[in-house]
Write an enzyme that holds these catalytic residues in place. Structure first.
Site, PDB file in Angstrom:
ATOM      1  N   HIS A  46      -9.532   1.317   4.703  1.00  0.00           N
ATOM      2  CA  HIS A  46      -8.267   1.485   5.435  1.00  0.00           C
ATOM      3  C   HIS A  46      -8.493   2.438   6.610  1.00  0.00           C
ATOM      4  O   HIS A  46      -9.280   3.387   6.507  1.00  0.00           O
ATOM      5  CB  HIS A  46      -7.180   2.029   4.492  1.00  0.00           C
ATOM      6  CG  HIS A  46      -5.821   1.999   5.108  1.00  0.00           C
ATOM      7  ND1 HIS A  46      -5.403   2.966   5.999  1.00  0.00           N
ATOM      8  CD2 HIS A  46      -4.803   1.113   5.009  1.00  0.00           C
ATOM      9  CE1 HIS A  46      -4.176   2.661   6.406  1.00  0.00           C
ATOM     10  NE2 HIS A  46      -3.800   1.546   5.820  1.00  0.00           N
ATOM     11  N   GLU A 102      -6.859   4.828   7.711  1.00  0.00           N
ATOM     12  CA  GLU A 102      -6.638   6.252   7.407  1.00  0.00           C
ATOM     13  C   GLU A 102      -7.861   6.852   6.718  1.00  0.00           C
ATOM     14  O   GLU A 102      -8.191   8.019   6.913  1.00  0.00           O
ATOM     15  CB  GLU A 102      -5.356   6.408   6.553  1.00  0.00           C
ATOM     16  CG  GLU A 102      -4.114   6.200   7.412  1.00  0.00           C
ATOM     17  CD  GLU A 102      -2.917   5.618   6.695  1.00  0.00           C
ATOM     18  OE1 GLU A 102      -2.869   5.640   5.447  1.00  0.00           O
ATOM     19  OE2 GLU A 102      -2.012   5.107   7.389  1.00  0.00           O
ATOM     20  N   SER A 113       3.351  -2.102  10.336  1.00  0.00           N
ATOM     21  CA  SER A 113       4.797  -2.161  10.561  1.00  0.00           C
ATOM     22  C   SER A 113       5.416  -3.506  10.215  1.00  0.00           C
ATOM     23  O   SER A 113       6.387  -3.927  10.846  1.00  0.00           O
ATOM     24  CB  SER A 113       5.138  -1.756  12.003  1.00  0.00           C
ATOM     25  OG  SER A 113       4.715  -0.422  12.238  1.00  0.00           O
ATOM     26  N   ASN A 152       0.871  -1.178   0.000  1.00  0.00           N
ATOM     27  CA  ASN A 152       0.000   0.000   0.000  1.00  0.00           C
ATOM     28  C   ASN A 152       0.909   1.229   0.000  1.00  0.00           C
ATOM     29  O   ASN A 152       1.477   1.580   1.023  1.00  0.00           O
ATOM     30  CB  ASN A 152      -0.882  -0.038   1.262  1.00  0.00           C
ATOM     31  CG  ASN A 152      -1.717   1.222   1.427  1.00  0.00           C
ATOM     32  OD1 ASN A 152      -1.793   2.041   0.513  1.00  0.00           O
ATOM     33  ND2 ASN A 152      -2.341   1.368   2.594  1.00  0.00           N
ATOM     34  N   LYS A 187       0.178   4.278  -0.351  1.00  0.00           N
ATOM     35  CA  LYS A 187      -0.455   5.486   0.223  1.00  0.00           C
ATOM     36  C   LYS A 187      -0.186   6.696  -0.682  1.00  0.00           C
ATOM     37  O   LYS A 187      -0.067   6.524  -1.895  1.00  0.00           O
ATOM     38  CB  LYS A 187       0.025   5.703   1.669  1.00  0.00           C
ATOM     39  CG  LYS A 187      -0.163   4.435   2.514  1.00  0.00           C
ATOM     40  CD  LYS A 187       0.009   4.642   3.980  1.00  0.00           C
ATOM     41  CE  LYS A 187      -0.180   3.300   4.699  1.00  0.00           C
ATOM     42  NZ  LYS A 187      -0.096   3.423   6.145  1.00  0.00           N
ATOM     43  N   GLY A 194       2.463   2.256  10.737  1.00  0.00           N
ATOM     44  CA  GLY A 194       3.440   3.331  10.581  1.00  0.00           C
ATOM     45  C   GLY A 194       4.150   3.708  11.870  1.00  0.00           C
ATOM     46  O   GLY A 194       4.813   4.743  11.944  1.00  0.00           O
ATOM     47  N   GLU A 208      -5.530  -4.770  10.584  1.00  0.00           N
ATOM     48  CA  GLU A 208      -4.483  -3.773  10.812  1.00  0.00           C
ATOM     49  C   GLU A 208      -4.763  -3.020  12.116  1.00  0.00           C
ATOM     50  O   GLU A 208      -5.559  -2.083  12.130  1.00  0.00           O
ATOM     51  CB  GLU A 208      -4.451  -2.778   9.654  1.00  0.00           C
ATOM     52  CG  GLU A 208      -4.165  -3.412   8.311  1.00  0.00           C
ATOM     53  CD  GLU A 208      -3.581  -2.410   7.331  1.00  0.00           C
ATOM     54  OE1 GLU A 208      -2.447  -2.589   6.897  1.00  0.00           O
ATOM     55  OE2 GLU A 208      -4.265  -1.416   7.031  1.00  0.00           O
TER      56      GLU A 208
HETATM   57  P1  PGA Z   1       2.828   0.298   7.577  1.00  0.00           P
HETATM   58  O1  PGA Z   1       1.373   0.529   6.936  1.00  0.00           O
HETATM   59  O2  PGA Z   1       3.342  -0.995   7.008  1.00  0.00           O
HETATM   60  O3  PGA Z   1       3.627   1.480   7.149  1.00  0.00           O
HETATM   61  O4  PGA Z   1       2.626   0.216   9.045  1.00  0.00           O
HETATM   62  C1  PGA Z   1       0.481  -0.536   6.742  1.00  0.00           C
HETATM   63  C2  PGA Z   1      -0.835  -0.018   6.174  1.00  0.00           C
HETATM   64  O5  PGA Z   1      -1.280   1.050   6.593  1.00  0.00           O
HETATM   65  O6  PGA Z   1      -1.448  -0.661   5.309  1.00  0.00           O
END
Ligand code: PGA
Length: 249
Positions: free
Chosen positions: A95, A97, A208, A9, A11, A171, A165
């Site tokens: 997601h 976010e 992460s 992803n 983003k 992140g 998640e």
């Molecule tokens: P990350 O993000 O691997 O940077 O933690 C995962 C995601 O949001 O899909």
């Protein structure tokens, strides 16, 4: 059916030149194996270009969001048909976010899931709890609600995947522990089995995941892949995660 799905992803990262650097790196890899499917989800603006230059027999393309309406006066939105027309096979829906920064509700997410599946896209529905919810013992009830509403009206699950998640792991460099992942993926697998009968729906872990922890996470029961943010922005780290999955096949 592949054993694992390794999904990147991206983003809101990369311009077209940077996207090409990543895909050039992915193309230099020769150990692709159908047991592990590779998926990249770049920004919308890159999809048409990447579907022309990416070897789609080895790397699938997905979008990070979609609108549920077919067409019309929805300024700034993108439809299922638009995604399909640029060679997109997958879409990430719900997601965290999108949920937290763009106020997406389970009800809106459900409309997207239902309509994207109907349109023939493969859907990755994201669910996850906040740190506060986990610490208050609410994880399973939060996930249950997200699944109940998010999957309302879904009958055919052949194109459905779930990504667990935990929001506090996205992140942050902090992953859920093996015990937490085992328990939570077990809970999700049980929910899906009860809801749909025999469960063949892949459950991805996200938060992460990186080249150091991927193998351990991917070896956990009911973990069928990863949704990877930061570590998908460099072909080396993304391929290292892909290789970890391959080693477990
Ligand atoms: P990350 O993000 O691997 O940077 O933690 C995962 C995601 O949001 O899909």
């Amino acid at each position: 059916m592949s054993k694992y799905l390794i999904a990147g992803n991206w983003k809101m990262n990369t311009n077209l030149d940077e996207a090409k650097i990543i895909t050039d790196g992915l193309h230099s890899f020769i150990n692709y194996d159908s047991e592990v499917e590779m998926l990249i989800c770049p920004p919308y603006t890159h999809l048409g270009f990447l579907s022309e230059i990416v070897d789609l027999s080895r790397i699938s393309l997905g979008a990070q969001n979609v609108h549920y309406e077919e067409s019309g006066a929805f300024t700034g939105e993108i439809s299922n048909d638009m995604l399909l027309s640029v060679g997109c096979e997958y879409v990430i829906i719900g997601h965290s976010e999108r949920r937290t920064l763009f106020c997406e509700t389970d009800v809106n997410i459900n409309k997207k899931v239902v309509n994207s599946l109907k349109a023939g896209l493969r859907v990755i529905l994201c669910i996850g709890e906040t740190l506060e919810e986990r610490e208050s013992g609410l994880t399973n009830s939060v996930l249950k609600e997200q699944l109940n509403i998010g999957l309302a009206g879904v009958v055919d699950t052949i194109n459905l995947k779930i990504a667990y998640e935990p929001i506090w792991a996205i992140g942050t460099g902090r992953t859920a522990s093996t015990d937490q992942i085992t328990e939570t993926h077990g809970f999700i697998a049980e929910f899906l089995k009860n809801r749909f009968g025999a469960n063949t729906i892949k459950i991805l872990y996200g938060g992460s995941m990186n080249s150091d922890n991927a193998k351990e996470i991917l070896s956990i029961l009911n973990v069928n892949g990863g949704l990877i943010g930061g570590a998908s922005l460099k072909s080396e780290s993304f391929l290292a995660i892909y290789n970890s999955a391959l080693e477990l096949c």
